[in-house]
Design a protein around this motif. Structure first.
Motif, mmCIF file in Angstrom:
data_model
loop_
_atom_site.group_PDB
_atom_site.id
_atom_site.type_symbol
_atom_site.label_atom_id
_atom_site.label_comp_id
_atom_site.label_asym_id
_atom_site.label_seq_id
_atom_site.Cartn_x
_atom_site.Cartn_y
_atom_site.Cartn_z
ATOM 1 N N PHE A 128 -10.782 -5.778 4.255
ATOM 2 C CA PHE A 128 -11.570 -4.893 3.620
ATOM 3 C C PHE A 128 -12.642 -4.143 4.800
ATOM 4 O O PHE A 128 -13.101 -4.975 5.331
ATOM 5 N N VAL A 129 -12.194 -3.054 5.171
ATOM 6 C CA VAL A 129 -12.939 -2.282 6.040
ATOM 7 C C VAL A 129 -13.119 -0.869 5.452
ATOM 8 O O VAL A 129 -12.515 -0.502 4.564
ATOM 9 N N THR A 130 -14.367 -0.437 5.938
ATOM 10 C CA THR A 130 -14.772 0.887 5.412
ATOM 11 C C THR A 130 -15.047 1.846 6.322
ATOM 12 O O THR A 130 -15.147 1.554 7.638
ATOM 13 N N GLY A 131 -14.670 3.249 6.039
ATOM 14 C CA GLY A 131 -14.696 4.373 7.204
ATOM 15 C C GLY A 131 -13.334 4.593 7.826
ATOM 16 O O GLY A 131 -13.507 5.429 8.861
ATOM 17 N N GLU A 132 -12.560 3.743 7.593
ATOM 18 C CA GLU A 132 -11.343 3.738 8.480
ATOM 19 C C GLU A 132 -9.968 3.396 7.496
ATOM 20 O O GLU A 132 -10.196 2.408 6.645
ATOM 21 N N ASP A 133 -8.835 3.378 8.030
ATOM 22 C CA ASP A 133 -7.626 2.782 7.120
ATOM 23 C C ASP A 133 -7.756 1.426 7.536
ATOM 24 O O ASP A 133 -7.928 0.873 8.490
ATOM 25 N N CYS A 134 -7.028 0.844 6.360
ATOM 26 C CA CYS A 134 -7.135 -0.896 6.639
ATOM 27 C C CYS A 134 -5.497 -1.178 6.721
ATOM 28 O O CYS A 134 -5.196 -2.179 6.903
ATOM 29 N N HIS A 135 -4.677 -0.300 6.594
ATOM 30 C CA HIS A 135 -3.213 -0.479 6.730
ATOM 31 C C HIS A 135 -2.525 0.773 6.840
ATOM 32 O O HIS A 135 -2.960 1.938 6.551
ATOM 33 N N HIS A 136 -1.357 0.735 7.668
ATOM 34 C CA HIS A 136 -0.506 2.027 7.850
ATOM 35 C C HIS A 136 0.771 1.474 7.570
ATOM 36 O O HIS A 136 1.258 0.109 7.985
ATOM 37 N N LEU A 137 1.681 2.155 7.308
ATOM 38 C CA LEU A 137 3.201 1.908 7.013
ATOM 39 C C LEU A 137 4.044 2.943 7.177
ATOM 40 O O LEU A 137 3.769 4.171 6.956
ATOM 41 N N GLU A 138 5.164 2.921 7.867
ATOM 42 C CA GLU A 138 6.137 3.872 8.139
ATOM 43 C C GLU A 138 7.527 3.366 7.245
ATOM 44 O O GLU A 138 7.842 2.276 7.498
ATOM 45 N N GLU A 139 7.790 4.373 6.393
ATOM 46 C CA GLU A 139 8.783 4.015 5.481
ATOM 47 C C GLU A 139 9.665 5.192 5.230
ATOM 48 O O GLU A 139 9.294 6.124 4.801
ATOM 49 N N GLU A 140 10.978 5.165 5.690
ATOM 50 C CA GLU A 140 11.945 6.036 5.406
ATOM 51 C C GLU A 140 11.361 7.597 5.915
ATOM 52 O O GLU A 140 11.492 8.442 5.012
ATOM 53 N N GLY A 141 10.895 7.585 7.052
ATOM 54 C CA GLY A 141 10.298 8.796 7.582
ATOM 55 C C GLY A 141 9.001 9.258 7.227
ATOM 56 O O GLY A 141 8.444 10.269 7.539
#
Length: 161
Positions: A105-118
Motif C-alpha cells: 500500500f503506497v500512494t502517489g505512485e505505482d505499487c506494482h508493474h507487470l510485463e505480460e505478452e508485450g
C-alpha cells in the motif's frame, strides 16, 4: 492453450470479465496498461471451462503473484461501450476481496508493474473520494459510487457508455 470467454463479430466484441474490488485506507486498487488513458479494476477474462471466481484467482496469481479469496459477486454489470472505434458488450463480475499481503500500500505512485505478452501493466491505489474519481478516468464510471459505498449483495446494473 485455453481460450478467453470472449468473441468478436464483424461489428462488435463480447467479453466476460471478473474483477476484484480491493479497498484499503480509503483507496481502491486499480490498474492500467500502456496505450490507454483510463484505469480499471484488476482482474481479467475467465478461460473456457473456468468459473468467474477461478479466472479471477488465476489472474491474481499471474499478474500479482498473489492469492485472493472471494465468494459471491458484489456487482454484476452489463456494459455497452466503444473503445478505439470498436463496439463492446461486456458482462463483468465484481468481487470484494481483501488486499493480499504481496500488494504494497503506497500512494502517489505505482505499487506494482507487470510485463505480460508485450504489455506493460501498472497498478496503483486511487483514493475513493468523489472528487478524485471525478478527475481520474476510472472505468466503468457508472460504478464509482458503488466502489465507495459497497451495495448489498448482489447488485445487477446495466449501462450504456
Amino acid at each position: 492453450m485455453s481460450v478467453d470467454l470472449s468473441f468478436s463479430t464483424s461489428t462488435a466484441h463480447f467479453n466476460v470479465r471478473s474483477a476484484a474490488i480491493i479497498r484499503q485506507h480509503n483507496h481502491l486498487l486499480c490498474t492500467t496498461f500502456d496505450g490507454i488513458d483510463f484505469w480499471f479494476l484488476p482482474g481479467g477474462r475467465p478461460k473456457r471451462g473456468e468459473t468467474s471466481i477461478e479466472g479471477l484467482k488465476r489472474e491474481f496469481r499471474e499478474e500479482l503473484d498473489a492469492t485472493i479469496e472471494v465468494d459471491a459477486p458484489h456487482i454484476i454489470a452489463e456494459s455497452f461501450f466503444d473503445l478505439a472505434g470498436e463496439h463492446y458488450h461486456e458482462l463483468a463480475f465484481y468481487y470484494v476481496a481483501d488486499c493480499p499481503p504481496q500488494v504494497q500500500f503506497v500512494t502517489g505512485e505505482d505499487c506494482h508493474h507487470l510485463e505480460e505478452e508485450g504489455w506493460h501493466y501498472r497498478f496503483r491505489w486511487i483514493e475513493l473520494s468523489p472528487t478524485v474519481l471525478t478527475n481520474i478516468d476510472l472505468q466503468p464510471r457508472a460504478l464509482h459510487s458503488h466502489f465507495i459505498d459497497l451495495p448489498p449483495l448482489p447488485l445487477h446494473i446495466v449501462f450504456d457508455g
